[in-house]
Write a protein that holds these residues in place. Sequence first.
Motif, PDB file in Angstrom:
ATOM      1  N   VAL A 236      -6.459  -2.632  -1.628  1.00  0.00           N
ATOM      2  CA  VAL A 236      -7.011  -1.204  -1.428  1.00  0.00           C
ATOM      3  C   VAL A 236      -7.600  -0.714  -2.708  1.00  0.00           C
ATOM      4  O   VAL A 236      -7.001  -0.786  -3.696  1.00  0.00           O
ATOM      5  CB  VAL A 236      -5.907  -0.317  -0.991  1.00  0.00           C
ATOM      6  CG1 VAL A 236      -6.485   1.378  -0.955  1.00  0.00           C
ATOM      7  CG2 VAL A 236      -5.344  -0.848   0.367  1.00  0.00           C
TER       8      VAL A 236
ATOM      9  N   ALA B 109      -8.745  -0.423  13.390  1.00  0.00           N
ATOM     10  CA  ALA B 109      -8.600   0.549  12.195  1.00  0.00           C
ATOM     11  C   ALA B 109      -9.387   1.782  12.002  1.00  0.00           C
ATOM     12  O   ALA B 109      -9.097   2.624  11.279  1.00  0.00           O
ATOM     13  CB  ALA B 109      -8.810  -0.183  10.890  1.00  0.00           C
TER      14      ALA B 109
ATOM     15  N   ARG C 264     -10.299  -1.875   5.798  1.00  0.00           N
ATOM     16  CA  ARG C 264      -9.061  -1.734   6.478  1.00  0.00           C
ATOM     17  C   ARG C 264      -8.938  -2.754   7.745  1.00  0.00           C
ATOM     18  O   ARG C 264      -9.729  -2.704   8.490  1.00  0.00           O
ATOM     19  CB  ARG C 264      -8.729  -0.287   6.963  1.00  0.00           C
ATOM     20  CG  ARG C 264      -7.091  -0.333   7.779  1.00  0.00           C
ATOM     21  CD  ARG C 264      -6.964   1.336   8.077  1.00  0.00           C
ATOM     22  NE  ARG C 264      -6.439   2.038   6.849  1.00  0.00           N
ATOM     23  CZ  ARG C 264      -6.278   3.243   6.786  1.00  0.00           C
ATOM     24  NH1 ARG C 264      -6.528   4.057   8.039  1.00  0.00           N
ATOM     25  NH2 ARG C 264      -5.770   3.951   5.913  1.00  0.00           N
TER      26      ARG C 264
ATOM     27  N   SER D  31       0.753  -1.282   0.005  1.00  0.00           N
ATOM     28  CA  SER D  31      -0.049   0.069   0.289  1.00  0.00           C
ATOM     29  C   SER D  31       0.719   1.232  -0.089  1.00  0.00           C
ATOM     30  O   SER D  31       0.462   2.226  -0.345  1.00  0.00           O
ATOM     31  CB  SER D  31      -1.107   0.122   1.172  1.00  0.00           C
ATOM     32  OG  SER D  31      -0.362  -0.108   2.389  1.00  0.00           O
TER      33      SER D  31
ATOM     34  N   THR E  49      -1.603   1.286  12.152  1.00  0.00           N
ATOM     35  CA  THR E  49      -2.394   2.570  12.548  1.00  0.00           C
ATOM     36  C   THR E  49      -2.449   2.763  14.188  1.00  0.00           C
ATOM     37  O   THR E  49      -2.375   1.722  14.902  1.00  0.00           O
ATOM     38  CB  THR E  49      -3.940   2.682  12.383  1.00  0.00           C
ATOM     39  OG1 THR E  49      -4.689   1.634  12.673  1.00  0.00           O
ATOM     40  CG2 THR E  49      -4.156   2.576  10.539  1.00  0.00           C
TER      41      THR E  49
ATOM     42  N   ASP F 228       1.156  -5.721  10.283  1.00  0.00           N
ATOM     43  CA  ASP F 228       0.596  -5.489   9.227  1.00  0.00           C
ATOM     44  C   ASP F 228       0.226  -6.907   8.080  1.00  0.00           C
ATOM     45  O   ASP F 228      -0.963  -7.159   8.347  1.00  0.00           O
ATOM     46  CB  ASP F 228       1.377  -4.504   8.277  1.00  0.00           C
ATOM     47  CG  ASP F 228       0.534  -4.007   6.860  1.00  0.00           C
ATOM     48  OD1 ASP F 228      -0.415  -4.250   6.783  1.00  0.00           O
ATOM     49  OD2 ASP F 228       0.747  -2.907   6.358  1.00  0.00           O
TER      50      ASP F 228
ATOM     51  N   LEU G 252      -2.838   6.798  10.168  1.00  0.00           N
ATOM     52  CA  LEU G 252      -1.908   5.774   9.741  1.00  0.00           C
ATOM     53  C   LEU G 252      -0.617   6.478   9.618  1.00  0.00           C
ATOM     54  O   LEU G 252      -0.471   7.499   9.366  1.00  0.00           O
ATOM     55  CB  LEU G 252      -2.429   5.812   8.353  1.00  0.00           C
ATOM     56  CG  LEU G 252      -1.814   4.785   7.141  1.00  0.00           C
ATOM     57  CD1 LEU G 252      -1.685   3.550   7.606  1.00  0.00           C
ATOM     58  CD2 LEU G 252      -2.392   5.065   5.887  1.00  0.00           C
TER      59      LEU G 252
ATOM     60  N   THR H   1      -3.309  -8.884   8.399  1.00  0.00           N
ATOM     61  CA  THR H   1      -4.243  -8.666   7.264  1.00  0.00           C
ATOM     62  C   THR H   1      -4.829  -9.979   6.610  1.00  0.00           C
ATOM     63  O   THR H   1      -5.879 -10.115   6.325  1.00  0.00           O
ATOM     64  CB  THR H   1      -3.693  -7.440   6.215  1.00  0.00           C
ATOM     65  OG1 THR H   1      -3.421  -6.165   6.864  1.00  0.00           O
ATOM     66  CG2 THR H   1      -4.736  -7.346   5.054  1.00  0.00           C
TER      67      THR H   1
END
Length: 370
Positions: A290, A115, A314, A53, A100, A166, A122, A170
Amino acid sequence: MGNGLWGAPRETRVIAATFRGVRDVIVREKPEPRIETPSDVIVEVELAGLCGSDLHAYRGRELGIDAGTTLGHELTGRIIATGGAVERFRVGDAVVSPFTTSCGACGPCHRRLSARCEQSQLFGWIEGGHGLEGAQAPLVRVPLADATLVARPKELSPLEALLLGDVAATGFSLAQRAGVVPGATVVVIGCGAVGLSALIASRELGAERVIAVDMHAARLELARSLGAIDIDAAGPDRRLREVEEIARDVSAAAGRDAVGIVLEAVGSSDATKLAYEVLRPGGTMAIAGVHTEPSFAVSPSRAYDKNLTIIIGRTPARSVLDDLIPLQIARRLPFARLVTHRLSLADARDAYAVFDAGADGVIKIVFEPR
Ligand SMILES: [Zn+2]
Ligand SMILES: [Zn+2]
């Protein structure tokens, strides 16, 4: 207690990977971060990730980031200074950080949706002068430190900690929220670090068959070695094939009426269309990519006609870490295999170019800022 060192008026400079414009990342000197509010800590960054990202700003797909912003939102390191209100951490503590910040006290935080915390910021995104500097630097300021950070258990390596903050969080929460259960057939679209993490998570959750789609040979090879059936989305000219053609290959590998779950880790209209095509009626499309298109690539009527469930948004990485850190310690999932490059910050400009081009077999780049 605050560290008096940081209150002292001095101007030390550090080098950081900063955004200068589209496809223009420059390593330059910036002022060292300082404690600004009592909830802050300063973390000395041991490892910082370069995330897919980060490329959205780099490629100009996401607009608004100020020139000069330090990039990067993946980090692990040690605390070297604390604000006066910080209670859970001391200087010297090693920490895992989600990408974040979060307060731990608002409605979304209580609902494990960190999030969307009312005070969420962020790392590595400053717009119109507001926001948070990034982690591709030797030092980073972390606001709301008590609620944002997690102590790094000694059983976790720094590399594992970095990835859990992250991409692993995710990929894991994507598979979990999509409802991957033992025996499931799962299609993963996009085998970057998030897609491959989703593959690892799907296997861990008991998926019997995982079909992985990408257009880079190194990623497909790693997907295969992690237990997936790989499908090349590119033709002999290395361009993306027609979606219908890829869908036929996926369906042939999966078997008739087999695909109940697609984990989409690209974030493009073609990825959405492919996910739709391969899903059986009643299936779930879980999206980590995204998306920046103005409208969804599948019409509401087609979604209705397939009784689709769509999961998107997110990842609440801070909320996910509560479960994922103990799981990682117990199961040692092979997230570290995703890391293909470990570089110094001085190499950041080239690193972005290599990552952008998908060159040199790149999957995951990690910086060692010290
Ligand atoms: Zn990221
Ligand atoms: Zn909150």
